[in-house]
Design a protein around this motif. Structure first.
Motif, PDB file in Angstrom:
ATOM      1  N   GLU A  31     -14.238  -1.694   5.325  1.00 56.73           N
ATOM      2  CA  GLU A  31     -15.640  -1.265   5.349  1.00 56.73           C
ATOM      3  C   GLU A  31     -16.254  -1.562   6.712  1.00 56.73           C
ATOM      4  OE1 GLU A  31     -17.549  -3.244   2.134  1.00 56.73           O
ATOM      5  OE2 GLU A  31     -16.732  -1.892   0.620  1.00 56.73           O
ATOM      6  N   GLY A  32     -15.930  -2.710   7.287  1.00 60.70           N
ATOM      7  CA  GLY A  32     -16.436  -3.072   8.604  1.00 60.70           C
ATOM      8  C   GLY A  32     -15.905  -2.136   9.676  1.00 60.70           C
ATOM      9  N   GLU A  33     -14.626  -1.768   9.581  1.00 62.07           N
ATOM     10  CA  GLU A  33     -14.045  -0.856  10.555  1.00 62.07           C
ATOM     11  C   GLU A  33     -14.661   0.531  10.455  1.00 62.07           C
ATOM     12  OE1 GLU A  33      -9.898  -1.023   9.786  1.00 62.07           O
ATOM     13  OE2 GLU A  33      -9.668  -3.025  10.652  1.00 62.07           O
ATOM     14  N   SER A  34     -14.901   1.005   9.230  1.00 61.00           N
ATOM     15  CA  SER A  34     -15.502   2.331   9.084  1.00 61.00           C
ATOM     16  C   SER A  34     -16.945   2.319   9.573  1.00 61.00           C
ATOM     17  CB  SER A  34     -15.431   2.800   7.631  1.00 61.00           C
ATOM     18  OG  SER A  34     -16.229   1.986   6.801  1.00 61.00           O
ATOM     19  N   PHE A  35     -17.655   1.194   9.383  1.00 61.15           N
ATOM     20  CA  PHE A  35     -19.018   1.081   9.888  1.00 61.15           C
ATOM     21  C   PHE A  35     -19.006   1.106  11.412  1.00 61.15           C
ATOM     22  CE2 PHE A  35     -22.514  -1.621  11.428  1.00 61.15           C
ATOM     23  CZ  PHE A  35     -23.584  -0.862  10.969  1.00 61.15           C
ATOM     24  N   GLU A  36     -18.058   0.382  12.022  1.00 57.17           N
ATOM     25  CA  GLU A  36     -17.960   0.360  13.486  1.00 57.17           C
ATOM     26  C   GLU A  36     -17.600   1.738  14.019  1.00 57.17           C
ATOM     27  OE1 GLU A  36     -15.154  -2.619  14.507  1.00 57.17           O
ATOM     28  OE2 GLU A  36     -16.406  -4.265  13.781  1.00 57.17           O
ATOM     29  N   ALA A  37     -16.712   2.447  13.334  1.00 54.88           N
ATOM     30  CA  ALA A  37     -16.315   3.793  13.775  1.00 54.88           C
ATOM     31  C   ALA A  37     -17.506   4.742  13.713  1.00 54.88           C
ATOM     32  CB  ALA A  37     -15.175   4.312  12.911  1.00 54.88           C
ATOM     33  N   ASN A  38     -18.301   4.667  12.644  1.00 53.62           N
ATOM     34  CA  ASN A  38     -19.483   5.519  12.521  1.00 53.62           C
ATOM     35  C   ASN A  38     -20.501   5.180  13.593  1.00 53.62           C
ATOM     36  OD1 ASN A  38     -18.467   6.890  10.327  1.00 53.62           O
ATOM     37  ND2 ASN A  38     -19.481   5.573   8.830  1.00 53.62           N
ATOM     38  N   SER A  39     -20.653   3.903  13.906  1.00 57.56           N
ATOM     39  CA  SER A  39     -21.595   3.489  14.939  1.00 57.56           C
ATOM     40  C   SER A  39     -21.141   4.015  16.298  1.00 57.56           C
ATOM     41  CB  SER A  39     -21.707   1.971  14.996  1.00 57.56           C
ATOM     42  OG  SER A  39     -22.216   1.469  13.791  1.00 57.56           O
ATOM     43  N   GLN A  40     -19.844   3.940  16.583  1.00 56.91           N
ATOM     44  CA  GLN A  40     -19.325   4.424  17.857  1.00 56.91           C
ATOM     45  C   GLN A  40     -19.490   5.931  17.982  1.00 56.91           C
ATOM     46  OE1 GLN A  40     -18.356   2.750  20.491  1.00 56.91           O
ATOM     47  NE2 GLN A  40     -18.759   0.832  19.435  1.00 56.91           N
ATOM     48  N   GLU A  41     -19.302   6.667  16.885  1.00 50.14           N
ATOM     49  CA  GLU A  41     -19.490   8.116  16.912  1.00 50.14           C
ATOM     50  C   GLU A  41     -20.935   8.462  17.229  1.00 50.14           C
ATOM     51  OE1 GLU A  41     -18.153   9.701  13.229  1.00 50.14           O
ATOM     52  OE2 GLU A  41     -16.070   9.159  13.581  1.00 50.14           O
ATOM     53  N   ASN A  42     -21.873   7.742  16.641  1.00 47.21           N
ATOM     54  CA  ASN A  42     -23.285   8.007  16.885  1.00 47.21           C
ATOM     55  C   ASN A  42     -23.657   7.669  18.319  1.00 47.21           C
ATOM     56  OD1 ASN A  42     -23.709   8.919  14.300  1.00 47.21           O
ATOM     57  ND2 ASN A  42     -24.420   6.944  13.538  1.00 47.21           N
ATOM     58  N   LEU A  43     -23.083   6.599  18.866  1.00 44.45           N
ATOM     59  CA  LEU A  43     -23.402   6.200  20.228  1.00 44.45           C
ATOM     60  C   LEU A  43     -22.749   7.112  21.259  1.00 44.45           C
ATOM     61  CD1 LEU A  43     -23.177   2.320  19.972  1.00 44.45           C
ATOM     62  CD2 LEU A  43     -25.232   3.711  20.137  1.00 44.45           C
ATOM     63  N   SER A  44     -21.549   7.598  20.952  1.00 43.25           N
ATOM     64  CA  SER A  44     -20.846   8.415  21.927  1.00 43.25           C
ATOM     65  C   SER A  44     -21.376   9.847  21.957  1.00 43.25           C
ATOM     66  CB  SER A  44     -19.351   8.428  21.628  1.00 43.25           C
ATOM     67  OG  SER A  44     -19.121   9.050  20.378  1.00 43.25           O
ATOM     68  N   GLY A  45     -22.042  10.289  20.903  1.00 43.75           N
ATOM     69  CA  GLY A  45     -22.616  11.631  20.862  1.00 43.75           C
ATOM     70  C   GLY A  45     -23.929  11.665  21.618  1.00 43.75           C
ATOM     71  N   ARG A  46     -24.649  12.768  21.448  1.00 43.81           N
ATOM     72  CA  ARG A  46     -25.934  12.885  22.141  1.00 43.81           C
ATOM     73  C   ARG A  46     -26.947  11.936  21.535  1.00 43.81           C
ATOM     74  NH1 ARG A  46     -29.543  15.802  19.250  1.00 43.81           N
ATOM     75  NH2 ARG A  46     -28.755  16.996  17.509  1.00 43.81           N
TER      76      ARG A  46
END
Length: 72
Positions: free
Chosen positions: A49-64
């Motif tokens: 769950e922590g890894e999926s949360f981190e992945a979602n956070s990175q996707e949001n930060l790396s996008g516009r």
């Protein structure tokens, strides 16, 4: 009456037979192994769950960047 026709006395007799057949040490080790397996399973769920949360956070930060009031 207990659970689906099984009474407390039947459960106690089965438990006594299990202790006589396997011994208290073997049953204790079985309980420890089962508890360790459950705690390991819970730990892996928390990590995933922590890894999926981190992945979602990175996707949001790396996008516009999202503007105020704008939805994704």
């Amino acid at each position: 009456m207990g659970i689906s026709g099984i009474g407390i006395w039947q459960i106690l007799i089965v438990l006594m037979l299990a202790v006589l057949f396997f011994g208290s040490g073997k049953i204790r080790r079985l309980g420890e192994d089962l508890g360790g397996a459950i705690s390991g399973f819970r730990r892996s769920l928390r990590q995933s769950e922590g890894e999926s949360f981190e992945a979602n956070s990175q996707e949001n930060l790396s996008g516009r960047l999202i503007q105020t009031g704008e939805r994704q």
